[in-house]
Design an enzyme around this catalytic site. Sequence first.
Site, mmCIF file in Angstrom:
data_model
loop_
_atom_site.group_PDB
_atom_site.id
_atom_site.type_symbol
_atom_site.label_atom_id
_atom_site.label_comp_id
_atom_site.label_asym_id
_atom_site.label_seq_id
_atom_site.Cartn_x
_atom_site.Cartn_y
_atom_site.Cartn_z
ATOM 1 N N HIS A 466 42.087 36.937 46.852
ATOM 2 C CA HIS A 466 40.668 36.728 46.584
ATOM 3 C C HIS A 466 40.127 37.800 45.644
ATOM 4 C CE1 HIS A 466 36.453 35.589 47.665
ATOM 5 N NE2 HIS A 466 36.238 36.866 47.385
ATOM 6 N N GLU A 467 40.334 39.059 45.997
ATOM 7 C CA GLU A 467 39.782 40.131 45.169
ATOM 8 C C GLU A 467 40.427 40.151 43.786
ATOM 9 O OE1 GLU A 467 37.114 41.635 45.886
ATOM 10 O OE2 GLU A 467 37.041 40.817 47.916
ATOM 11 N N HIS A 470 38.528 38.069 41.410
ATOM 12 C CA HIS A 470 37.433 38.791 40.759
ATOM 13 C C HIS A 470 37.973 39.641 39.604
ATOM 14 C CE1 HIS A 470 34.235 37.727 43.486
ATOM 15 N NE2 HIS A 470 34.813 38.266 44.534
ATOM 16 N N HIS A 473 38.563 37.648 36.577
ATOM 17 C CA HIS A 473 37.287 37.323 35.953
ATOM 18 C C HIS A 473 36.856 38.451 35.012
ATOM 19 C CE1 HIS A 473 33.198 35.118 36.862
ATOM 20 N NE2 HIS A 473 33.602 34.947 35.619
#
Length: 677
Positions: A466-467, A470, A473
């Site tokens: 999940h992290e 980021h 991104h």
Amino acid sequence: MLALVSANPFLAPSPLPFEFPDFDAIREEHFAPAFTTGMEQQRAEVDSITADSAAATFDNTIVALERSGAVLRRVSAVFFTLVGSCSTPGVRAIEAEIAPQLAAHSDAIMLDSALFARIETLFATRNDLGLDAESLRLLERRHRDAVRAGARLGAAEQERLRALNAELSTLSTQFGAKLLAGANDAAVLVEDPAELAGLSPDAVSAAARAATARGHDGAHVISLVLPTGQPVLASITDRALRERVHRASVTRGLGGEHDTREIVLRMAALRAERAALLGHPHHASWVVEIGTAGTVDAIDAMLGKMAPVAAANAQAEADELSAAAGHPIEAWDRAFHAERVRRERFDLDADMLRPYLELERVLHDGVFHAAGRLYGLRFSERHDLPRYHPEVRVFDVFDENGQLGLFVADLYARESKRGGAWMNSFVTQSRLVGTKPVVLNTLNLARPADGQPTLLTIDNVRTLFHEFGHALHGLFSDVQYPTFAGTAVPRDFVEYPSQVNEMWLEDPEVLANYARHHETGEPLPGELVARLADSRQFGEGFATTEYLAAALLDQAWHRLGRSDEVTDVEQFEGEAIAAAGVAVPTAPPRYRSTYFNHIFGGGYSAGYYSYIWSEVLDADTVEWFAENGGLRRENGETFRRELLSRGGSVDPMEAYRAFRGRDAEIAPLLARRGLAG
């Protein structure tokens, strides 16, 4: 002081690769003067813009604003990373001093009438300026943000607004400090090791080291993580200890020197007053108008559809666990008995998986491998750059065109780090100022004994993926202006790329590559993989309900109007959760008000709904990947080009439609969470 300032490493770009912060040169005493100098310089830069006798142009006003504040950006990026990841009494003291100054500095720029006059002139003629799409969006964004900040208010209203913003900034800082200190003080001391029966050896070892660090040699200390649910509750067989841990968790911020209730009440009231000043009925209205949801009615429609089904499922799960336990379960029993039922039903539990989930393999052969297959990325760890803590790691990131930037990982828990997991940027990408990204992922894994492997739970693995979503991104950002870089998107869109990246942890190719026994190298047996898939919706009623309870509690606090008065935090919380239909005793909110850092210490006020709002896009995107062959470079390049690289430079929902060919559908999310009719 002059000598100190002249030697301040923040006053010029770092000489290290990608302007990586020079932590060997940075000292605590550098922060305050760097903040002061940074604010003074940016104020002078803005004064130069407004003093320009030439007519306002995009370049001499909007671009000049984008270039301003370089020193302030550098010091802020490092300082606020340390506030969350490596806090000290000195850092906390500086934060308390600087927070209201930063709020006042922001207001001084946003409410500068001469500056706003130039922006408004440009905005009125925006369609005649010949701007490219990103430049036009930047002009519109600058105008929108100024109006939302109160640029059109009268002098008296602006003065009150400045006071509100300064006090809110101070209170948010105080909330974070009390939460960190309170969590450390609430850690549970266990003097009889027999009470720890059921915990894994590495968890017992971590508890022993935590006790020794606090001066309790021979004892054990169970540290608390940020959410209500404490992971150890799934393993501890001693019911009395489970209750102690749970009560320590849910009573954080209630009483004593770390009580946060007055802060919660005051922040809610101040936000309501500010919203009224800015023409909104409540804070949630002000927040959501710039999100992809658009209105609070849209939020209510989604959460309202899910809440009754989720609560019914959670209660049914609790009844089933009570039957299995032979007595009515309490909140502190749920995780423990859920693990036992999971084991009986699926012949699967967390302890069976952990030997196959060793950190280095998960990171390199899972997270990095998926990024390589999907986006062509390569990673190389480097050891020549200074770090703010010995546990921090730095990786060069390459794609087929060369080096993209740097990825920084800070993975282990410590007392100086707030709980949870998050992404920061030390440097954001911008073609205007010529910078490439330096992004950081922070987690709170338990460090094993020296020489022992770090074995993860499946939830830890999910958090890593999940992290890193980021991080991607931020790394893939390809924009002209710093305002739009990386994760600078609406709050209810920012979780979307990270949630999409979670899909690869169970992709057959990726899973087979990283899920190998840490001693033998044997792959995770196929029957365990099948059982893991079969158990995916087990406990989903509870998981959805605890999340929705927190999201709806957030909305309740921020739907208060200026004239509404709340005096009792616990009473308000209980009534709000009951009114929302998610008052399930065994599924308390993921965060109670007194330790809800997202909304009182972070940037998610009235925005905690974002996770499930983004998950609609995520679940629909998972279907797109499945329809198009899954883990393929062509798919990765499409996702990167249409979404990950664009940051805030385009309307996110337009970008989504360009990627998907239509609006997102909610059916995949409802099916995933077991909420489909």
